[in-house]
Write an enzyme that holds these catalytic residues in place. Structure first.
Site, PDB file in Angstrom:
ATOM      1  N   HIS A 127       5.609  -1.146   0.220  1.00 11.19           N
ATOM      2  CA  HIS A 127       4.298  -1.355  -0.702  1.00 11.19           C
ATOM      3  C   HIS A 127       3.211  -0.591  -0.511  1.00 11.19           C
ATOM      4  O   HIS A 127       3.276   0.540   0.306  1.00 11.19           O
ATOM      5  CB  HIS A 127       3.756  -2.888   0.249  1.00 11.19           C
ATOM      6  CG  HIS A 127       3.297  -2.678   1.621  1.00 11.19           C
ATOM      7  ND1 HIS A 127       4.079  -2.313   2.672  1.00 11.19           N
ATOM      8  CD2 HIS A 127       1.982  -2.454   2.285  1.00 11.19           C
ATOM      9  CE1 HIS A 127       3.503  -2.195   3.991  1.00 11.19           C
ATOM     10  NE2 HIS A 127       2.145  -2.070   3.632  1.00 11.19           N
ATOM     11  N   ASP A 143      -1.236  -0.463   0.166  1.00 13.86           N
ATOM     12  CA  ASP A 143      -1.975  -1.350   0.877  1.00 13.86           C
ATOM     13  C   ASP A 143      -2.931  -2.200   0.053  1.00 13.86           C
ATOM     14  O   ASP A 143      -3.491  -1.492  -1.307  1.00 13.86           O
ATOM     15  CB  ASP A 143      -3.049  -0.657   1.966  1.00 13.86           C
ATOM     16  CG  ASP A 143      -2.151  -0.291   2.926  1.00 13.86           C
ATOM     17  OD1 ASP A 143      -1.304  -0.994   3.379  1.00 13.86           O
ATOM     18  OD2 ASP A 143      -2.300   0.884   3.683  1.00 13.86           O
ATOM     19  N   HIS A 158       4.698   2.842   1.164  1.00 14.26           N
ATOM     20  CA  HIS A 158       5.326   2.900   2.525  1.00 14.26           C
ATOM     21  C   HIS A 158       6.131   1.855   3.028  1.00 14.26           C
ATOM     22  O   HIS A 158       5.781   0.739   2.695  1.00 14.26           O
ATOM     23  CB  HIS A 158       4.147   3.356   3.455  1.00 14.26           C
ATOM     24  CG  HIS A 158       3.073   2.423   3.698  1.00 14.26           C
ATOM     25  ND1 HIS A 158       1.991   2.321   2.633  1.00 14.26           N
ATOM     26  CD2 HIS A 158       2.697   1.527   4.565  1.00 14.26           C
ATOM     27  CE1 HIS A 158       1.398   1.158   3.168  1.00 14.26           C
ATOM     28  NE2 HIS A 158       1.598   0.908   4.252  1.00 14.26           N
ATOM     29  N   ARG A 192      -6.186   1.385  12.001  1.00 17.42           N
ATOM     30  CA  ARG A 192      -6.014   1.879  10.737  1.00 17.42           C
ATOM     31  C   ARG A 192      -7.279   1.525   9.871  1.00 17.42           C
ATOM     32  O   ARG A 192      -8.241   0.625  10.205  1.00 17.42           O
ATOM     33  CB  ARG A 192      -5.169   0.703   9.631  1.00 17.42           C
ATOM     34  CG  ARG A 192      -4.749   1.374   8.133  1.00 17.42           C
ATOM     35  CD  ARG A 192      -4.011   0.534   7.370  1.00 17.42           C
ATOM     36  NE  ARG A 192      -4.786  -0.816   7.255  1.00 17.42           N
ATOM     37  CZ  ARG A 192      -4.448  -1.995   6.654  1.00 17.42           C
ATOM     38  NH1 ARG A 192      -3.041  -1.985   6.267  1.00 17.42           N
ATOM     39  NH2 ARG A 192      -5.371  -2.996   6.499  1.00 17.42           N
TER      40      ARG A 192
END
Length: 305
Positions: free
Chosen positions: A112, A114, A262, A278
């Site tokens: 996917h 983000d 990723h 993150r």
């Protein structure tokens, strides 16, 4: 390899994707030359990695702001556990417990980019590691520009004119918690994106679909949608377009969310703690090769705070 000020070194890790950057301390303020060199490496290699970086939240955010404005930590979930840092999303081993009441074992996201269910998905993500298990937990990235260029010319021409719907929803094989369902209903995210987006900085074309969020193609039959998406997904995840990163404490991965997908780890079997943090940077509205812009079907843009 390339160098800046005889210190910063960019070391490519594969033919298409990923580079390690050495010779820079991200805990201190960076020079304009260092910022430009990191940006150039990111645009060229799509994801860049740093080792042995001892950053706190404030230093993490300072580094992120050289490249854009941080978004809220997550479109649905508040910053946990530290409300003083609403733009930092903690990625801990059991973070999915708040979303999943029961699972068949396939609740972790697949390949996917983000938050592509938003009309303006994040431009980039910066993930730093603090605590890691003794083995397992690698993350992989794939180059969506290389995937597009790997298609034959007729298929590229077809993809250039297609649209796809992206939805934020519970993962396949899960029974979501009531709290998760209430949050999805309160903040729905549903967007129609071009299947191919033009990168706003490089002008490159990238496949812009992913199994984590894309539900179907627009204007084709369900059968055609499934088969075409399978073709695009197969191209996105060809091994030669990927890089695999072994995390260590102090590692940082910085990826261009507009030109990569990723894969989160699926081999966390030791029971040991795993803690990463993150920051995502606000993005623009994707534009296709024909100039068509993404359209929000439900939900608001994922803006900076």
């Amino acid at each position: 390899m390339t160098t800046t000020e005889q210190r910063l070194v960019v070391e490519p890790l594969s033919g298409w994707t990923g580079a390690s950057i050495h010779g820079v301390d991200l805990s201190r303020p960076l020079s304009d030359e260092e910022i430009a060199a990191i940006r150039d490496a990111l645009l060229r290699w799509k994801v860049v990695f740093f080792r042995d970086q001892d950053l706190d939240h404030d230093q993490h955010l300072r580094f992120a702001r050289y490249f854009g404005a941080p978004t809220p930590a997550h479109p649905l979930f508040d910053s946990i556990p530290d409300p003083d840092y609403p733009t930092i999303y903690p990625i801990f081993r059991d973070r999915f417990k708040a979303r999943v009441a029961s699972t068949s074992g396939y609740d972790r996201p697949g390949w996917h980019a983000d938050v592509t269910a938003a009309v303006n998905p994040p431009a980039a993500s910066i993930l730093r590691a603090e605590v890691l298990p003794p083995y397992g937990g690698d993350t992989q990235w794939s180059n969506a520009v290389a995937a597009y260029e790997g298609l034959s010319a007729p298929v590229r021409a077809l993809a250039d004119g297609l649209r796809a719907v992206h939805r934020f929803s519970p993962g396949a094989g899960t029974t979501p918690t009531d709290d998760y369902l209430r949050r999805v209903e309160k903040r729905p995210l549903l967007t129609e994106h071009p299947v191919v987006r033009v990168h706003p900085e490089t002008g490159e074309k990238a496949l812009y679909v992913n199994p984590g969020f894309t539900t179907h193609l627009v204007g084709v039959s369900p059968h055609e949608s499934r088969r075409l998406l399978e073709l695009f997904y197969d191209e996105l995840t060809r091994p030669e377009y990927t890089v695999r990163f072994r995390w260590e404490p102090g590692s940082i991965a910085f990826w261009d969310n507009r030109s990569t997908v990723h894969l989160a780890p699926r081999d966390l079997t030791t029971g040991d703690d795993r803690r990463l943090y993150r920051v995502t940077l606000v993005g623009d509205v994707p534009v296709g090769p024909d100039g068509w812009e993404s359209v929000a079907l439900e939900g608001k843009p994922f803006e900076a705070i």
